[in-house]
Design a protein around this motif. Structure first.
Motif: not given
Length: 353
Positions: A11, A55, A133, A160
């Protein structure tokens, strides 16, 4: 100087950084070493970052001044996002990735399968795998999901840390259980099944506990939390309880270690003096709970407060040294650094993809 161990990271928020900086005084080139942010190509080469899940996160206010310090306590940062706005902003991040790939002359590749990631790494290209994300860009009929998958999307976190039509995000609270609200909506469960069908990995980071268990009941694929740590060490709502870790282990999934200091420390403080041995402590705990084949890295580069000793992506060799000092063997280090991520990606993607 020895060549650093390659890292495939679960990530980062680098595409967001570059889109937000475009047209501002902070705009920079991905191909020029900078002291800003955490990632650019020269620092990737220096630190051994060979690839990762890049992301695409849509902030609640895409027009705000992002040169100012981010305030995690500001409720405006958690406001719901319109689907059309989110899709447009996500398209800008995909365009940024494609422009970087095109300008790189082969040094950067957008990869659509684990096989393509392996080939890029073997040939010395930075392997970019696209991740969402927070799925605000996806409509309830999943038309955008089909389009985004065709554009290269291979991993998706339904939320998120805010609510959307799919689920409730877990707040970044400390100390707190991750059991903070309701689970997946009916549309959220349909999204999980659609992602299974399309070979898109479902990311459990940012989901609350009820949402986690809804995915566990719905998904056919291994359970993966791309950037979450051990709740037993740091009692942040963003971290994974032992029971959640057991479920990840039982499905052959993976947990990626987040480098954000407040998700690492026992006291939950935003303290950059946090030593790298704290990351190694989480790694050791996760290996104990999950087994050595199910732990990876999920740095949160360009989206978190890093320990000073790490600084940015160029500091990854110092983290590898911290693993060695903690008694990790070279085979285990390579699994955590990149092999485990490629294995789980291989197992979540359809052979036809």
């Amino acid at each position: 100087m020895n060549k650093p161990i390659p890292v495939f990271d679960g990530h980062n928020d680098t595409l967001l950084k570059f889109v937000l900086e475009k047209g501002t005084a902070q705009e920079r080139s991905f191909f020029t070493k900078s002291g800003a942010g955490h990632i650019d190509l020269p620092r990737c080469l220096e630190g051994g970052l060979a690839g990762g899940l890049f992301a695409m996160f849509v902030p609640s206010n895409t027009g705000q001044d992002f040169s100012r310090p981010y305030n995690p306590a500001d409720p405006a940062n958690y406001a719901e996002v319109d689907q059309a706005v989110a899709l447009n902003f996500t398209s800008a991040m995909i365009a940024m990735a494609r422009k970087i790939e095109r300008a790189s002359q082969g040094q950067v590749r957008i990869c659509r399968s684990a096989a393509e990631i392996r080939k890029a790494m073997e040939e010395g290209s930075l392997a970019v795998s696209l991740h969402i994300e927070g799925a605000e860009a996806i409509d309830k009929d999943f038309n955008a999901l089909e389009t985004l998958q065709a554009a290269g999307l291979r991993s998706l976190g339904p939320v998120w840390s805010r609510k959307n039509i799919f689920a409730d995000g877990v707040p970044m609270a400390f100390p707190s259980s991750p059991d903070t609200g309701p689970g997946l909506t009916d549309t959220g469960m349909a999204l999980v099944k659609a992602c299974n069908d399309l070979g898109i990995l479902i990311d459990l980071s940012h989901l609350n506990e009820k949402g986690f268990w809804d995915v566990a009941r719905t998904s056919r694929h291994p359970l993966v939390a791309s950037h979450s740590n051990a709740h037993a060490i740091c009692a942040s709502a963003r971290n994974l309880t032992d029971r959640q870790l057991d479920a990840i282990r039982d499905t052959g999934g993976l947990a990626g270690i987040n480098f954000h200091v407040a998700f690492l420390r026992e006291d939950g403080r935003h303290d950059r003096t946090t030593p790298l041995e704290t990351i190694a402590r989480h790694a050791a705990y996760l290996v104990e709970k999950l087994g050595e084949d199910h732990v990876g890295l999920g740095s949160d580069f360009d989206g978190c407060m890093l320990p000073l000793d790490l600084k940015d992506v160029s500091g990854l060799p110092r983290l590898i040294d911290a693993f060695r000092e903690a008694g990790f063997g070279e085979e285990l280090i390579e699994k955590i650094a990149w092999k485990n991520w490629l294995d789980v990606l291989e197992r979540t993607q359809s052979p036809s993809l």
